[in-house]
Design an enzyme around this catalytic site. Structure first.
Site, PDB file in Angstrom:
ATOM      1  N   SER A 198     -24.960 -33.760   6.981  1.00 60.67           N
ATOM      2  CA  SER A 198     -23.790 -32.966   6.608  1.00 60.67           C
ATOM      3  C   SER A 198     -22.588 -33.887   6.533  1.00 60.67           C
ATOM      4  O   SER A 198     -22.647 -35.048   6.935  1.00 60.67           O
ATOM      5  CB  SER A 198     -23.531 -31.893   7.666  1.00 60.67           C
ATOM      6  N   LYS A 199     -21.516 -33.333   6.040  1.00 56.56           N
ATOM      7  CA  LYS A 199     -20.280 -34.089   5.937  1.00 56.56           C
ATOM      8  C   LYS A 199     -19.926 -34.687   7.318  1.00 56.56           C
ATOM      9  O   LYS A 199     -19.546 -35.830   7.446  1.00 56.56           O
ATOM     10  CB  LYS A 199     -19.174 -33.116   5.480  1.00 56.56           C
TER      11      LYS A 199
END
Ligand code: GLU
Length: 430
Positions: A198-199
């Protein structure tokens, strides 16, 4: 001679996963003396953006993957149409509301994936497939197959998230009478907490890593270990060496874990291994951008700074953060630091130190150290009791290279000025 391709869709920036796919294709091509083909899959005119194309090309170059050929699918619609017409003519496809659709033959398909081994699929589970949409644009799988065949791609290396597309594409190869290439599906990249990248766990764009001060060599070195291992516990490796040894046989099936900590460690290792002059070449533009340097600066002095900080750098931007005190005129000392380091009145000690340092002719590390140690001995105080407040007064930072080295780098004039400023502002008497 193998031909490998990287086929990004310019609907976003080049991320870690895409960069790893590009790298493995690059290493595979290089390991065999083959060619690396770049194909921009920009058939989705609405979601594809020129700015993403530019970002992807810039990032690939920055990483060191120079392509031998480049194609844009948006320029090849006529080619896809031609092959769709062929399938229509042969009765293998039909038209429905302007779309061209492939009839799904009933058969078992066996894929010998170079990483995952044999996988069987039953096409009975698959529906008829759209090849050309009613707006005239090809679907991903159709354009991909036509191009991989016409571009004579020998080995399709891509992420495991595409594995469900592979049997559908194999059916299209067969319908068109094309030779089916080899496939190698790379393991997924997961975040350290197990979930998909994920980011928060590092799924940033390559260009963001660049801005954060990572070296392309370090990022590439880190990415190559996401799924591949050169063996013998080796980790630090340059791209050329990795290309010589790379083999798909050594790629893992299990998911790779992306660890920001490991990447940072890798970056620090690469920075340590760099020659001062090479590092200067990378830092000067960044220092100029921050307004720390202008056209004329003292290269030797900058090299001294680089040498003093090199061993502790994790990213290039650390250098900017840590050396700001040298370039800036005004120093900001936070309230926290003020309370921690200046609660005891040291104005007399600072004053004496200022006088001693002021008498030095050669403002070298050794001379500063001697003057400092003599003074603390005379005052019968522990060196540390003066070292830390002085460091904060000179740099605004409680950590950094040795204090005497810091003084020498900062220079006599600024050192004396900052000591005076501390005397005047930190311990104001009422
Ligand atoms: N354009 C596809 C993607 O970016 C390429 C998939 C493939 O390599 O076939 O995911």
């Amino acid at each position: 001679m193998t031909r490998d391709r990287f086929a990004p869709s310019p609907t976003g920036n080049l991320h870690i996963g895409g960069a790893r796919t590009a790298l493995f294709n690059w290493m595979h091509a290089q390991s065999q003396g083959g060619r690396f083909v770049l194909r921009i899959e920009d058939t989705d005119c609405e979601r594809s953006k020129k700015e993403f194309v530019d970002e992807i090309l810039t990032s690939l170059k920055w990483l060191g993957f120079q392509w031998d050929e480049v194609y844009f699918q948006s320029e090849r619609f006529a080619v896809y149409r031609e092959y769709a017409d062929k399938l229509l003519g042969q009765g293998k496809a039909y038209k429905d509301q302007g779309a061209v659709i492939l009839k799904m033959p009933q058969q078992k398909i066996r894929l010998n994936d170079l990483i995952r081994g044999a996988i069987e699929f039953d096409t009975a589970e698959l529906k008829d497939q759209v090849l050309i949409k009613s707006d005239g644009s090809p679907t991903y799988s159709f354009a991909c197959v036509v191009d991989d065949a016409l571009m004579e791609i020998d080995c399709v290396i891509r992420g495991e998230d595409h594995i469900s597309n592979t049997p559908k594409q194999m059916v299209i190869y067969e319908a068109l009478g094309f030779r089916i290439p080899q496939f190698a599906h790379l393991p997924l990249i997961m975040g350290t907490e197990g979930g998909r990248l994920s980011k928060r766990t590092g799924a940033a764009a390559v260009s963001e890593y660049r801005q954060m001060g990572f070296l392309p060599e370090a990022l590439v070195n880190y990415l190559m270990l996401l799924g591949w291992s050169p063996g013998k516990n080796r980790e630090i490796m340059d791209l050329a060496a990795a290309c010589k040894e790379f083999s798909l046989k050594k790629v893992n099936k299990t998911a790779a874990i992306f660890s920001m900590e490991k990447l940072r460690w890798m970056n620090a290792q690469h920075l340590k291994g760099m020659k001062t002059q090479a590092l200067r070449g990378l830092l000067v533009p960044l220092l100029k951008e921050r307004g720390f340097l202008d056209g004329n600066f003292d290269e030797n002095r900058l090299d001294e700074m680089i040498e003093a900080f090199k061993g502790r750098l994790v990213t290039l931007t650390d250098f900017l953060d840590w050396t700001g005190f040298i370039f800036k005129d005004e120093l900001l000392i936070t309230l926290d630091l003020k309370e921690k380091f200046f609660s005891k009145d040291l104005s007399m000690e600072f004053q004496l130190l200022r006088e001693r340092l002021g008498r030095l002719e050669d403002f070298t590390k050794a001379a500063c150290e001697e003057a400092f140690r003599n003074l603390t001995a005379e005052l019968n105080m522990k060196t540390a009791d003066l070292v830390h407040p002085v460091r904060v007064a000179l740099t605004g930072n409680p950590v950094g290279p040795g204090l005497f080295e810091t003084m020498a780098i900062l220079g006599k004039e600024k050192t004396l000025k900052r000591l005076s400023e501390a005397i005047e502002t930190q311990w104001i008497k009422d």
